[in-house]
Write an enzyme that holds these catalytic residues in place. Structure first.
Site, PDB file in Angstrom:
ATOM      1  N   THR B 154     -37.435 -13.219  34.732  1.00 52.92           N
ATOM      2  CA  THR B 154     -37.385 -12.505  36.019  1.00 52.92           C
ATOM      3  C   THR B 154     -38.170 -11.208  35.837  1.00 52.92           C
ATOM      4  O   THR B 154     -39.378 -11.194  36.017  1.00 52.92           O
ATOM      5  CB  THR B 154     -35.940 -12.218  36.460  1.00 52.92           C
ATOM      6  OG1 THR B 154     -35.246 -11.565  35.414  1.00 52.92           O
ATOM      7  CG2 THR B 154     -35.235 -13.501  36.827  1.00 52.92           C
ATOM      8  N   LYS B 180     -33.700 -15.188  28.109  1.00 58.05           N
ATOM      9  CA  LYS B 180     -34.264 -14.278  29.103  1.00 58.05           C
ATOM     10  C   LYS B 180     -33.280 -13.130  29.302  1.00 58.05           C
ATOM     11  O   LYS B 180     -32.089 -13.238  29.018  1.00 58.05           O
ATOM     12  CB  LYS B 180     -34.546 -14.976  30.426  1.00 58.05           C
ATOM     13  CG  LYS B 180     -33.309 -15.348  31.189  1.00 58.05           C
ATOM     14  CD  LYS B 180     -33.368 -14.977  32.653  1.00 58.05           C
ATOM     15  CE  LYS B 180     -33.700 -13.530  32.846  1.00 58.05           C
ATOM     16  NZ  LYS B 180     -33.042 -12.968  34.058  1.00 58.05           N
ATOM     17  N   THR B 191     -28.895 -11.595  34.623  1.00 60.37           N
ATOM     18  CA  THR B 191     -29.355 -11.198  33.343  1.00 60.37           C
ATOM     19  C   THR B 191     -29.602 -12.243  32.295  1.00 60.37           C
ATOM     20  O   THR B 191     -30.575 -12.933  32.287  1.00 60.37           O
ATOM     21  CB  THR B 191     -28.329 -10.196  32.819  1.00 60.37           C
ATOM     22  OG1 THR B 191     -28.220  -9.223  33.818  1.00 60.37           O
ATOM     23  CG2 THR B 191     -28.717  -9.582  31.548  1.00 60.37           C
ATOM     24  N   GLU B 278     -35.144  -2.364  29.459  1.00 60.79           N
ATOM     25  CA  GLU B 278     -35.823  -1.585  30.495  1.00 60.79           C
ATOM     26  C   GLU B 278     -36.129  -0.176  30.002  1.00 60.79           C
ATOM     27  O   GLU B 278     -35.229   0.570  29.630  1.00 60.79           O
ATOM     28  CB  GLU B 278     -34.956  -1.535  31.745  1.00 60.79           C
ATOM     29  CG  GLU B 278     -34.973  -2.876  32.466  1.00 60.79           C
ATOM     30  CD  GLU B 278     -33.880  -2.998  33.489  1.00 60.79           C
ATOM     31  OE1 GLU B 278     -32.868  -2.310  33.350  1.00 60.79           O
ATOM     32  OE2 GLU B 278     -34.056  -3.800  34.417  1.00 60.79           O
ATOM     33  N   ASN B 402     -34.388   1.569  37.298  1.00 57.94           N
ATOM     34  CA  ASN B 402     -33.122   1.232  37.941  1.00 57.94           C
ATOM     35  C   ASN B 402     -32.861   2.020  39.214  1.00 57.94           C
ATOM     36  O   ASN B 402     -32.079   1.599  40.057  1.00 57.94           O
ATOM     37  CB  ASN B 402     -31.972   1.393  36.950  1.00 57.94           C
ATOM     38  CG  ASN B 402     -31.973   0.247  35.970  1.00 57.94           C
ATOM     39  OD1 ASN B 402     -31.767  -0.891  36.350  1.00 57.94           O
ATOM     40  ND2 ASN B 402     -32.260   0.548  34.714  1.00 57.94           N
ATOM     41  N   SER B 407     -35.400   0.332  46.159  1.00 64.09           N
ATOM     42  CA  SER B 407     -35.944   1.223  47.195  1.00 64.09           C
ATOM     43  C   SER B 407     -37.413   0.930  47.443  1.00 64.09           C
ATOM     44  O   SER B 407     -38.000   0.074  46.815  1.00 64.09           O
ATOM     45  CB  SER B 407     -35.743   2.680  46.787  1.00 64.09           C
ATOM     46  OG  SER B 407     -36.341   2.921  45.539  1.00 64.09           O
TER      47      SER B 407
END
Lengths: 407, 407
Positions: B154, B180, B191, B278, B402, B407
């Site tokens: 993803t 993944k 996740t 991340e 995050n 947004s």
């Protein structure tokens, strides 16, 4: 920038039996107040709670030993250096400061309690502090609360102070308190201190029980990032000056009104720390209702309050209910029926029965998320227990402040 | 940017008895593979572990029901939509997909297990998936591991794949696996998935025990930010094609070498998730030795690995031993003698007996902190237990990713 109402109260009531001073001893910086002494009248009762961190600092160790032996007469606090991770030499220096103050004031060493806050792992300049004690003692006065609240600041952007008057059945009590800490978040800057005094007349044992209970609702219910300091301490003093009638049991008619007023003061002082949290742009109250036990409500509230995903979503003003539900889901509540869980942001229901609420709209979510203060209310719908935790969001500035701090 | 060696292995061994396909069904985006089907030969043994999050997604609920009734023949995974927070309709859609695949393949519905990963709270386009099944089944082949590893991505920036050959006393076994997840960190993107297959011949009960034990050393020992997903699943398949001699107890001479090889594969797949965490710029191994129990070592390792203060210090390449000690101190180890604790960063001792190490220099700290991969070794010096956790640092980009995500 601290979030929301963090103003110092217009009236700061002195507490009869308490004198304070804030002076510059040159512990780390020149010409700024870094030494705060609090004098407590004889016959006052004092209660103390200290950090649960196993790596507690030298002054905390000395404080525990002294407090076990005598009722405190002097509290001596320095900023600029936490005297933590400093081994036997650090402990000796904390003892030296207490002994010097005791000699000058003519009291027993054990009646002096030391507090330190500042950088970890550097030798404390106890000589400078001892040299500054005469000046500190000469400046003691009942109306120095604001100066003292400023004197205990380290990275705090605001002084944290509150004061109130309580009338109970014709008796007039006063409560004044101050705290420091820019989050429970900076073991390096050795964090949370709280000092609250009242002129109520409360028996020492009961006062200690009250402090433990109130601490659970206030300083033990705030989190900026979940890190617990090595130097946290909180003191509650009852001088007894307001009344000769001693409050010695929860059945005393003045007990509950005083407990509630003290709790209000502690919660205010605790919230001020979160409002001044590093990088905070939002103040969040996480209220969990409908639990089987207070503990499970607390676990859920902390899971949500600690979740970096929830905290970054609030920073982004994103009403991300998926992240809130996921945090509720991993809080470890046994046999949680997720299809009963409702979640509100202020007055807006975002989740109903474990899914997005049918009445929820992105627009309503945006409206509520634009506010600087938001209550996340999670209803577990499986009992009557309630608990509340206070926290702030996670912003770029949090990373910046903590990544740049020593570089 | 993923940290360190994340390369796909030069040789990817097909596993006899396993066929895979990755095709584009248009679940969320056009023209990208988003449907991965794995076919498992009859007589293979399969073990599964699933998320402990109480808010588990619809496919996880269906998977548990199916797996309790039959040995799996097909695993069907879609990306783009997690089918989580979707209630009864979501569950029906997961069941529909399994039923459609079962009908086309001529197997029992319960032998099909569904997996989903992607956004939370939106209805799954099960019609598109069902329409894509013919194509998916037509493309099944043993050498599609890399395509499948790409198909389950993803927000992953890399395919996560590993493969190895094990020779045990003349028998040749192969193990290939993929995972993944860009951290255990994004309940919204639902996740962590892991699929590992071997041609070893292992009894189903023993295989489940092995998976549980290995999972504890690998996927249950990684953290990016402590958030646990609603969709985590991990599958281990033993097709038995390599040998007719079944391994049915830990006393079998092939058991331990195979266990070790499988553990190595799982740890690699788990580490790849952290390396791709991340915003990660550093890969940290937190190794705790000298504990009384494995659990207390694990608690200490997680306290350090979760501490935002430690993580931001590593992002800043700041050898901030005070933050590490403070995290050790609040990990909740009973009667911890802090004056016995030593801490190393790789080969550099930074703390000795609970304080800064006398041999430590800022220069040595800078050298070690400049590395992209660092082992934090904490020795509690009170027992023989050991545990290890893998994590990454906390950077501006973590907040950015995050905070900006929706947004």
């Amino acid at each position: 920038m601290a979030v929301g109402n963090v103003a110092v109260p217009e009236t700061i009531y002195p507490i009869e039996g308490i004198k304070l001073s804030a002076t510059a001893a040159g512990v780390r910086y020149k010409d700024r107040d870094d030494l705060v002494v609090i004098e407590i009248a004889t016959d006052a009762a004092t209660a103390v709670v200290t950090t649960k961190n196993a790596f507690c600092a030298a002054p905390v160790r000395v404080l525990r030993e002294h407090f076990a032996k005598a009722s405190p007469r002097y509290l001596v606090t320095n900023t600029g250096n936490a005297n933590a991770g400093t081994g036997a030499d650090g402990k000796r220096r904390a003892i030296d400061i207490c002994a010097a103050l005791a000699a000058k004031a003519g009291v027993n060493n054990n009646t002096v309690l030391p507090f330190s806050t500042g950088v970890i792992g550097e030798p404390l300049n106890s000589e400078a502090i001892i040299a500054g004690l005469d000046n500190a003692l000469a400046n003691l006065a009942p109306d120095n609360w604001l100066a003292a609240a400023n004197g205990i600041r380290t990275t705090d952007t605001i002084p944290k102070l509150t004061s109130k008057k309580v009338n109970v059945a014709g008796s007039h009590y006063h409560i004044t308190g101050m705290s420091k800490g820019s989050g429970m978040i900076r073991p390096n800057m050795a964090t949370m201190l709280g000092y609250v005094a009242t002129d109520a007349n409360i028996a020492a044992d009961l006062l200690q029980e009250m402090l433990s209970a109130i601490n659970e609702q206030s300083f033990n219910r705030i989190t900026v990032d979940g890190d617990t300091s090595t130097n946290d301490c909180c003191v509650l003093i009852a001088t007894g000056a307001a009344s000769s009638d001693i409050i010695d049991s929860p059945e005393h008619p003045h007990y509950q009104p005083l407990f509630d007023a003290l709790a209000e003061v502690f919660i205010r002082l605790a919230q001020l720390i979160v409002r001044d949290g590093e990088g905070a742009t939002k103040f969040m109250t996480v209220k969990v209702t409908g639990g089987k036990t207070t503990q499970e409500c607390c676990d859920v509230a902390y899971a949500v309050a600690h979740s970096p995903l929830v905290k970054t979503a609030f920073f982004a003003s994103d009403a991300n209910w998926g992240r809130i539900l996921a945090a509720v889901g991993y809080a470890g509540v046994e046999d949680l029926d997720t299809e009963q869980v409702d979640v509100y942001l202020d007055e807006v229901m975002i989740c109903q029965n474990g899914g997005v609420a049918p009445t929820y709209t992105e627009e309503a979510g945006k409206t509520v998320m634009s506010r600087p203060e938001i209550t996340i209310h999670i209803d577990l719908a499986r009992g009557e227990a309630i608990d509340t935790v206070y926290t702030c969001d996670l912003s770029y500035d949090y990373v910046k402040i903590n990544a740049d701090y020593r570089s």
